[in-house]
Design a protein around this motif. Structure first.
Motif, PDB file in Angstrom:
ATOM      1  N   GLY A   1     -34.041   9.228  51.079  1.00  0.00           N
ATOM      2  CA  GLY A   1     -32.724   9.761  51.414  1.00  0.00           C
ATOM      3  C   GLY A   1     -31.607   8.751  51.203  1.00  0.00           C
ATOM      4  N   LEU A   2     -31.830   7.528  51.653  1.00  0.00           N
ATOM      5  CA  LEU A   2     -30.800   6.500  51.475  1.00  0.00           C
ATOM      6  C   LEU A   2     -30.560   6.192  49.995  1.00  0.00           C
ATOM      7  CD1 LEU A   2     -31.595   4.079  54.430  1.00  0.00           C
ATOM      8  CD2 LEU A   2     -29.596   5.571  54.167  1.00  0.00           C
TER       9      LEU A   2
ATOM     10  N   ALA B   1     -41.845   8.987  57.925  1.00  0.00           N
ATOM     11  CA  ALA B   1     -40.429   8.832  58.271  1.00  0.00           C
ATOM     12  C   ALA B   1     -39.791   7.746  57.416  1.00  0.00           C
ATOM     13  CB  ALA B   1     -40.275   8.501  59.753  1.00  0.00           C
ATOM     14  N   GLY B   2     -40.510   6.647  57.203  1.00  0.00           N
ATOM     15  CA  GLY B   2     -39.989   5.567  56.361  1.00  0.00           C
ATOM     16  C   GLY B   2     -39.773   6.015  54.932  1.00  0.00           C
TER      17      GLY B   2
ATOM     18  N   VAL C   1     -35.371  13.237  60.286  1.00  0.00           N
ATOM     19  CA  VAL C   1     -36.289  12.273  59.672  1.00  0.00           C
ATOM     20  C   VAL C   1     -37.180  11.640  60.731  1.00  0.00           C
ATOM     21  CG1 VAL C   1     -36.396   9.995  58.555  1.00  0.00           C
ATOM     22  CG2 VAL C   1     -34.912  11.767  57.624  1.00  0.00           C
ATOM     23  N   MET C   2     -36.574  11.188  61.823  1.00  0.00           N
ATOM     24  CA  MET C   2     -37.358  10.562  62.883  1.00  0.00           C
ATOM     25  C   MET C   2     -38.286  11.578  63.550  1.00  0.00           C
ATOM     26  SD  MET C   2     -36.686   7.541  62.600  1.00  0.00           S
ATOM     27  CE  MET C   2     -35.595   6.874  61.402  1.00  0.00           C
TER      28      MET C   2
ATOM     29  N   LEU D   1     -36.741   8.273  54.897  1.00  0.00           N
ATOM     30  CA  LEU D   1     -35.560   7.439  55.099  1.00  0.00           C
ATOM     31  C   LEU D   1     -35.179   6.713  53.809  1.00  0.00           C
ATOM     32  CD1 LEU D   1     -33.681   6.559  57.463  1.00  0.00           C
ATOM     33  CD2 LEU D   1     -35.144   4.580  57.733  1.00  0.00           C
ATOM     34  N   THR D   2     -36.167   6.108  53.158  1.00  0.00           N
ATOM     35  CA  THR D   2     -35.910   5.371  51.918  1.00  0.00           C
ATOM     36  C   THR D   2     -35.421   6.290  50.809  1.00  0.00           C
ATOM     37  OG1 THR D   2     -37.600   3.757  52.500  1.00  0.00           O
ATOM     38  CG2 THR D   2     -36.949   3.851  50.189  1.00  0.00           C
TER      39      THR D   2
ATOM     40  N   TRP E   1     -29.509  14.515  59.974  1.00  0.00           N
ATOM     41  CA  TRP E   1     -30.528  14.051  59.028  1.00  0.00           C
ATOM     42  C   TRP E   1     -31.408  12.972  59.663  1.00  0.00           C
ATOM     43  CZ3 TRP E   1     -30.881   9.125  56.677  1.00  0.00           C
ATOM     44  CH2 TRP E   1     -31.865   9.010  55.702  1.00  0.00           C
ATOM     45  N   LEU E   2     -30.769  12.014  60.340  1.00  0.00           N
ATOM     46  CA  LEU E   2     -31.540  10.940  60.996  1.00  0.00           C
ATOM     47  C   LEU E   2     -32.487  11.497  62.057  1.00  0.00           C
ATOM     48  CD1 LEU E   2     -28.904   8.088  61.428  1.00  0.00           C
ATOM     49  CD2 LEU E   2     -31.068   7.951  60.181  1.00  0.00           C
TER      50      LEU E   2
ATOM     51  N   LEU F   1     -28.765  12.219  50.916  1.00  0.00           N
ATOM     52  CA  LEU F   1     -29.653  11.973  52.050  1.00  0.00           C
ATOM     53  C   LEU F   1     -30.683  13.094  52.189  1.00  0.00           C
ATOM     54  CD1 LEU F   1     -27.197  10.813  54.889  1.00  0.00           C
ATOM     55  CD2 LEU F   1     -28.692   9.367  53.503  1.00  0.00           C
TER      56      LEU F   1
END
Length: 160
Positions: free
Chosen positions: A62-63, A55-56, A42-43, A59-60, A38-39, A102
């Motif tokens: 998903g977290l 990406a941010g 996303v990146m 990330l937000t 996943w990381l 996520l």
């Protein structure tokens, strides 16, 4: 959700389903693979789009989904176990719910959990009449949740 995200998630959940049916456990390595995948996605999405904000945002979102689904399911499991004195969700199930959050976010993840719970109700009736009832590590009344999460994700992705 992009195709790459869906492929990694569904492929990993298929593997988790096999482990859950055979051994009633979800390997930590598989959960770690799903998180790292996943990381990377996303990146990679941010890099391909040339947009760090994208990406941010992923990330937000998903977290938030992971913490709400994983943390919420952990809280419910602990409260249920204290009140009833019997096990509910296993640790692997809670970790999978975190990972689903996520990948799917909270809204789609919640829909997935609804589908999975409906599937689990059906499995509770079917599993005792199959060879999976005698899987190593299986306890009376325990059903595998990863297969229903897999179906829940597939339905969610198909419908939303």
């Amino acid at each position: 959700m992009g195709t790459a995200f869906a492929c990694v998630l569904l492929g990993s959940l298929a593997s988790a389903t096999v482990f859950d049916l055979r051994e009633r456990r979800i390997p930590n390595r598989l959960v770690l693979f799903m998180i790292v995948g996943w990381l990377v996605l996303v990146m990679g999405t941010g890099a391909i789009a040339g947009d760090g904000a994208k990406a941010g945002e992923l990330l937000t979102k998903g977290l938030q989904g992971g913490l709400l689904l994983g943390g919420g399911s952990l809280l419910l499991a602990v409260v249920y176990e204290r009140m009833r004195g019997q096990a509910s969700l296993g640790g692997g199930d809670v970790k999978l719910l975190f990972v689903l959050g996520l990948y799917l976010g909270f809204a789609k993840g919640s829909l997935c959990v609804l589908f999975a719970c409906l599937g689990a109700a059906i499995l509770a009736w079917v599993v005792p009449h199959t060879p999976f009832a005698n899987a190593p590590g299986a306890k009376a009344g325990q059903i595998p949740f990863a297969p229903t999460l897999f179906v829940g994700v597939a339905l969610t992705l198909a419908l939303v």
